[in-house]
Scaffold this motif. Structure first.
Motif, short mmCIF file in Angstrom:
data_model
loop_
_atom_site.label_atom_id
_atom_site.label_comp_id
_atom_site.label_asym_id
_atom_site.label_seq_id
_atom_site.Cartn_x
_atom_site.Cartn_y
_atom_site.Cartn_z
N THR A 43 0.83 -1.21 0.00
CA THR A 43 0.00 0.00 0.00
C THR A 43 0.86 1.25 0.00
O THR A 43 0.63 2.19 -0.78
CB THR A 43 -0.94 0.01 1.22
OG1 THR A 43 -1.78 -1.14 1.17
CG2 THR A 43 -1.80 1.25 1.22
N LEU A 133 -11.52 -11.19 -0.59
CA LEU A 133 -11.09 -10.30 -1.67
C LEU A 133 -12.27 -9.50 -2.21
O LEU A 133 -12.14 -8.31 -2.51
CB LEU A 133 -10.44 -11.10 -2.79
CG LEU A 133 -9.08 -11.72 -2.48
CD1 LEU A 133 -8.58 -12.55 -3.66
CD2 LEU A 133 -8.05 -10.65 -2.11
N GLY A 134 -13.43 -10.17 -2.33
CA GLY A 134 -14.61 -9.46 -2.81
C GLY A 134 -15.02 -8.33 -1.89
O GLY A 134 -15.32 -7.22 -2.34
N PHE A 136 -13.05 -6.80 0.24
CA PHE A 136 -11.98 -5.80 0.19
C PHE A 136 -12.17 -4.87 -1.00
O PHE A 136 -12.16 -3.64 -0.87
CB PHE A 136 -10.63 -6.51 0.11
CG PHE A 136 -9.45 -5.60 0.00
CD1 PHE A 136 -8.79 -5.16 1.14
CD2 PHE A 136 -8.99 -5.16 -1.23
CE1 PHE A 136 -7.70 -4.30 1.05
CE2 PHE A 136 -7.90 -4.31 -1.34
CZ PHE A 136 -7.26 -3.88 -0.19
N VAL A 137 -12.35 -5.46 -2.18
CA VAL A 137 -12.48 -4.66 -3.41
C VAL A 137 -13.73 -3.79 -3.35
O VAL A 137 -13.70 -2.60 -3.73
CB VAL A 137 -12.52 -5.58 -4.64
CG1 VAL A 137 -12.87 -4.78 -5.91
CG2 VAL A 137 -11.18 -6.27 -4.83
N LEU A 138 -14.84 -4.34 -2.88
CA LEU A 138 -16.09 -3.58 -2.82
C LEU A 138 -15.95 -2.35 -1.93
O LEU A 138 -16.38 -1.24 -2.30
CB LEU A 138 -17.22 -4.48 -2.30
CG LEU A 138 -18.60 -3.83 -2.20
CD1 LEU A 138 -19.08 -3.38 -3.57
CD2 LEU A 138 -19.59 -4.80 -1.56
N VAL A 140 -13.15 -0.77 -1.10
CA VAL A 140 -12.25 0.19 -1.74
C VAL A 140 -12.97 0.97 -2.83
O VAL A 140 -12.84 2.20 -2.94
CB VAL A 140 -11.01 -0.53 -2.33
CG1 VAL A 140 -10.20 0.43 -3.20
CG2 VAL A 140 -10.12 -1.05 -1.22
N LEU A 141 -13.75 0.28 -3.67
CA LEU A 141 -14.46 0.94 -4.76
C LEU A 141 -15.53 1.90 -4.26
O LEU A 141 -15.82 2.91 -4.90
CB LEU A 141 -15.09 -0.10 -5.69
CG LEU A 141 -14.12 -0.99 -6.47
CD1 LEU A 141 -14.88 -1.98 -7.34
CD2 LEU A 141 -13.17 -0.16 -7.33
N VAL A 146 -8.40 1.95 1.96
CA VAL A 146 -7.78 0.63 1.95
C VAL A 146 -7.79 0.02 3.34
O VAL A 146 -7.99 -1.19 3.51
CB VAL A 146 -6.35 0.71 1.39
CG1 VAL A 146 -5.65 -0.64 1.50
CG2 VAL A 146 -6.37 1.15 -0.07
N ALA A 149 -11.14 -1.38 4.08
CA ALA A 149 -11.32 -2.59 3.28
C ALA A 149 -10.58 -3.77 3.89
O ALA A 149 -11.08 -4.91 3.89
CB ALA A 149 -10.84 -2.35 1.85
N THR A 150 -9.40 -3.52 4.43
CA THR A 150 -8.62 -4.57 5.07
C THR A 150 -9.33 -5.10 6.31
O THR A 150 -9.40 -6.31 6.54
CB THR A 150 -7.23 -4.04 5.46
OG1 THR A 150 -6.57 -3.58 4.28
CG2 THR A 150 -6.40 -5.12 6.12
N ALA A 206 -9.87 5.26 -6.88
CA ALA A 206 -10.43 3.90 -6.75
C ALA A 206 -11.93 3.91 -6.49
O ALA A 206 -12.57 2.86 -6.59
CB ALA A 206 -9.74 3.17 -5.61
#
Length: 215
Positions: A43, A133-134, A136-138, A140-141, A146, A149-150, A206
């Motif tokens: 990061t 991961l899903g 996390f990405v959601l 962040v978007l 971040v 999301a973590t 992002a």
């Protein structure tokens, strides 16, 4: 007794192989500890050095989590194993994450364990990883945070092992996940304070879903 000790120690040493240091040296001696947040993880590499640098750091840090959990427990033992391979793999997962977060080779100033734990969970709990991961990405978007999301990924891991694990939290997988979630929360304690105060760094680029929703 000697096998769990040397295997765990080896996993810790693998954890201290910092992708940020390796890529930094290959790129002319860049020291991530003097830039941005001071962390050696992907990061901070992304924020200060760009995507290509960060992807190289990410690949190394993820790979060492996989190696520590899949290869080290499979190495020959000196006698009758004290722990079964699954238990030793979880122990190695803890060790490699701690090695990444607190590397003796870098003055105990490492990363926050996210990339390495992604490799660990991919090796030990592959069914949980896509959900993590899903999530996390959601996040962040949607938010650009971040750190948030973590923490969401860690929460999803806990929910997954609780709801779908054979013995829930009262199992090797549950104990491991709880310990690693606590480590992630501890390493992100400053981020939590900034989130609460509204001063946390946000990746504006992002936030694709938020921009799409605002149209």
């Amino acid at each position: 007794m000697i096998d769990p000790i040397w295997q765990t120690a080896l996993a810790y040493l693998i954890g201290t192989i910092m992708g940020g240091q390796i890529v930094g040296r290959l790129r002319g001696g860049i020291d991530l500890r003097t830039q941005g947040s001071g962390n050696l993880g992907a990061t901070n590499a992304l924020r200060t050095q760009g995507a290509r640098f960060a992807l190289a750091v990410l690949a190394i840090d993820v790979a060492k989590g996989i190696v520590a959990c899949l290869i080290i427990p499979a190495l020959p033992t000196l006698g009758e194993p004290l722990l079964d391979r699954s238990q030793q793999a979880y122990l190695c997962g803890v060790a490699v994450a701690v090695g990444h977060c607190y590397p003796v080779t870098a003055g105990f100033r490492g990363g926050k364990g996210v990339a390495t734990l992604a490799g660990v969970f991919g090796a030990l709990m592959p069914a949980a990883l896509p959900w993590m991961l899903g999530g996390f990405v959601l996040v962040v978007l949607l938010t650009g945070y971040v750190s948030l999301a973590t923490l969401m990924a860690a929460l999803i891991a806990l929910l997954h092992v609780t709801c779908f694990g054979d013995a829930g939290l009262f199992s090797d997988a549950g104990t491991f996940t709880l310990a690693m979630s606590a480590l992630v929360a501890w390493k992100h304690r400053d981020n939590l304070q900034r989130l609460l105060s509204g001063t946390e760094h946000r990746f504006e680029k992002a936030m694709v879903l938020r921009r799409w929703r605002s149209r």
